[in-house]
Design a protein around this motif. Structure first.
Motif, PDB file in Angstrom:
ATOM      1  N   ILE A  21       6.385 -11.165  -0.574  1.00 24.19           N
ATOM      2  CA  ILE A  21       6.971 -11.569   0.709  1.00 24.19           C
ATOM      3  C   ILE A  21       7.679 -10.384   1.352  1.00 24.19           C
ATOM      4  O   ILE A  21       7.496 -10.094   2.542  1.00 24.19           O
ATOM      5  N   ARG A  25       6.435  -8.661   4.822  1.00 23.87           N
ATOM      6  CA  ARG A  25       7.336  -8.605   5.989  1.00 23.87           C
ATOM      7  C   ARG A  25       7.614  -7.173   6.381  1.00 23.87           C
ATOM      8  O   ARG A  25       7.720  -6.848   7.565  1.00 23.87           O
ATOM      9  N   LEU A  47      12.793 -14.449   2.923  1.00 23.89           N
ATOM     10  CA  LEU A  47      12.077 -15.004   4.085  1.00 23.89           C
ATOM     11  C   LEU A  47      12.952 -15.031   5.327  1.00 23.89           C
ATOM     12  O   LEU A  47      12.483 -15.347   6.413  1.00 23.89           O
TER      13      LEU A  47
END
Lengths: 174, 473
Positions: A21, A25, A47
């Motif tokens: 993640i 990103r 997140l």
């Protein structure tokens, strides 16, 4: 009928997922959502999920419960139909505490849970809403919405190099 | 990342993977009911039949079917009410209080314990409603306008507080239980092959996807519900004890009741959880999830609460003597040496002496001993309520109205009948619902299974990110 396409990166380890993640990103790709069979600790930070404000909802619903309970008992026994019970004052506040407490808890709990259901779109439905059936069993699924200008091959490489065991494409018809 | 503690035993044994957890828990939901389940259900339905017959007799002929008389106006019904409510409290303690204390061993037993709470409260609610004699007027306990036939309800009465406490407790416990079930229903839905099962579990799982955002909110909601349920469960048994403590009956009029009742409730509830869990783990082959470590932890809670109850019994006796009130003194002497001495000493033996055996590690970790002691505690706690209620009433201030209480067959029928109701509901739960909270057990697996999981080649190539490590311990 609009349909959207998603790229699904399937992972089988929560730590690999968290790392992926962050890498995804960092590469500038927007993650649509991540699905997991249980709450993963630390996923909110990577997140960028804001802390839920549901406790505030619970507090104010509880406050409504407190006010309602006090108003109800004071009005009913103190003003609408006053009676002498055990020689106590009509408005015997200490005796009103238990009911006030119970209604506070009841309103706080139900207010918060109903808000949670409404804002999360949780309602009885016949359809199976998950993108990958294994995400409620033992796999973690990262979904990235396929928009104009996204290079599928590059995304595939990015996910695979960060530990995805599978990369699938999924079309969701709304 | 894998942490193996040298002191603590793993909470999940047998080297389970996430998929194994799903498989083990979903197995009995998906399989056809087995013979043992059918037999158990058959027996429960017989008892449910006894319940329905006894309720029919009670409603058709009235409360006269019970053994109550002018002096003893409360007996088995209230005993059973308090007994069932108390049993229910362990479920909330496990799911709420242990969640706040971050006791991770609760994860594999909380689902069944919460189910037990809900079914126990349903059984408990039967007694005050039946004792009304005219349960079709039960809505009179609600604050309705006095044009309905009664005046406003009396908010000064603990019996009315009970109405609010029990109904709030039931609703909040139900919601808490259901919130926990949603992700597991989703798991069953996503595995379901039959059309009926898929649709039924789709409806129950409320559109759950396991999205990170939802999990984040879900955890917040669980935590706040736990925070609300903790004072709630304490308030419920406090209010139940006030049904007695706010009266002026010797033996009831004591300030020690609220903490004493709460400790007793947790004590009896844990005993019931153990009784159920020892059977459930065996029948559904969940030995790797409900381990001896769990049994031992629960036995420690039983020893603690049992000791609190023991101290309360002795304190009550001391205070009765110290108060200098002869009625109070007589009430206690009568309990221990009067015609109900056998009930008093059964209570003392079962509640004060048997749990002390758990000081021995061997007994604490023996399933047979635990099962037997848990039954003893259940019996002892029933006698506790019987002793408090009946012995305080049967010899009141006027010796000419002294009587004995003896239950009728209908009294017995309603009581054993609620066990039928309880076990029917519990067996239906065990068949159709996941008895272990899969999502929660999965969330603790990595830190407490005691074995390393094999990761796929991709993971070993990239390893686990060191900068994430602090977030998972």
């Amino acid at each position: 009928m609009t349909s959207k396409k998603y790229i699904l990166g399937v992972f089988d380890d929560e730590d690999v997922l968290l790392n992926a993640i962050e890498k995804t990103r960092a590469a500038g790709t927007k993650i649509y959502d991540v699905f997991s069979p249980y709450p993963i600790h630390g996923i909110d930070d990577v997140l960028g999920i804001q802390r839920s404000r549901l406790p505030i909802v619970a507090f104010f619903c509880g406050l409504c419960g407190t006010s309602f309970a006090l108003w109800m008992q004071i009005w009913m026994l103190g003003f609408d139909w006053p009676m002498i019970i055990g020689g106590k004052p009509h408005v015997a506040l200490p005796a009103f505490i238990p009911v006030t407490f119970e209604l506070t808890v009841l309103c706080a709990a139900f207010g918060m849970v109903i808000t949670f259901f409404v804002i999360s779109g949780l309602r009885p439905t016949l359809k199976v809403p998950v993108m990958d059936l294994r995400s409620t069993d033992d796999k973690y699924v990262m979904a990235i919405e396929l928009k104009e200008g996204i290079d599928i091959q590059k995304l595939n490489d990015l996910l695979r190099s960060n530990g995805a065991i599978e990369v699938n494409e999924k079309e969701v018809v709304k | 990342m894998q942490h193996v503690s040298p002191i603590r035993e793993p909470l999940v044994t047998g080297g389970k993977t996430y998929a194994d957890i799903t498989e083990d828990v979903c197995r009995q939901v998906e399989a056809k009911p087995n013979v043992r389940w059918m037999i158990a259900m058959g027996v429960s339905l017989v008892f449910l039949g006894i319940f329905l017959y006894s309720v029919y007799r009670t409603l058709w002929f009235g409360i006269g079917e019970w053994g109550l008389n002018k002096t003893v106006g409360w007996a088995w019904d209230i005993t059973n009410f308090v007994w069932w409510v108390g049993i229910g409290h362990a479920g909330t303690l496990i799911s709420a209080i242990l969640l706040l204390f971050r006791q991770k061993w609760r994860t594999s037993i909380n689902r069944a314990a919460e189910a037990m709470t809900i079914f126990a409260v349903i059984c408990a609610a039967m007694f005050p409603v039946l004792h009304m004699g005219r349960p079709w007027l039960a809505y009179w306990v609600l604050p309705l306008p006095n044009t309905f036939g009664s005046l406003w309800v009396n908010f000064n009465s603990p019996l009315l507080w009970d109405v609010f406490a029990i109904s709030t407790y039931f609703s909040v416990s139900l919601v808490f239980w259901y919130i926990g079930l949603i992700p597991d229903f989703a798991t069953i839905r996503d595995r379901a092959t039959g059309p009926i099962a898929r649709r039924a579990y789709a409806l129950l799982s409320m559109n759950w996807t396991g999205s990170a955002k939802h999990w984040s909110r879900y955890e917040t909601v669980s935590l706040i519900l736990a925070g609300l349920a903790t004072p709630l469960v304490l308030s419920v048994h406090t209010i139940v004890s006030m049904d007695f403590a706010t009266s002026v009956i010797p033996g009831w009029h004591t300030t020690i009741f609220p903490p004493y009742f709460v400790a007793g409730a947790i004590f009896s509830g844990f005993a019931m959880v153990l009784t159920l869990m020892i059977i459930t783990r065996k029948v559904f082959k969940l030995e790797d999830y409900i381990t001896l470590e769990h049994v031992e932890s629960m036995n420690k809670v039983i020893t603690l609460t049992g000791s609190i109850v023991g101290v309360a019994y002795i304190t009550e006796f001391f205070i009765a003597w110290y108060s200098g009130v002869e009625y109070e003194q007589y009430a206690f002497i009568n309990r221990a040496t009067g015609p109900y001495w056998w009930a008093y000493w059964s209570m003392m033996t079962c509640n004060v002496i048997t749990p002390q055996l758990f000081w021995f590690r061997g007994i604490r970790r023996s399933l047979t001993a635990t099962f037997i002691i848990s039954i003893f505690v259940n019996i002892g706690m029933w006698f506790e309520r019987f002793v408090i209620i009946v012995t305080s009433l049967h010899r009141d201030f006027l010796p000419s109205s002294w009587v004995m209480f003896s239950p009728t067959a209908i009294d017995v029928g309603v009581y054993v009948g609620t066990m039928g109701l309880f076990f029917t509901l519990f067996l239906l739960f065990a068949k159709f619902f996941p008895v272990v909270n899969m999502a929660e057990v999965k969330s603790i697996l990595k830190s407490s299974s005691g074995i390393s999981h094999t990761t796929h080649p991709g993971a070993s190539m990239h390893g686990t990110a060191p900068n994430n490590s602090h977030k998972h311990d």
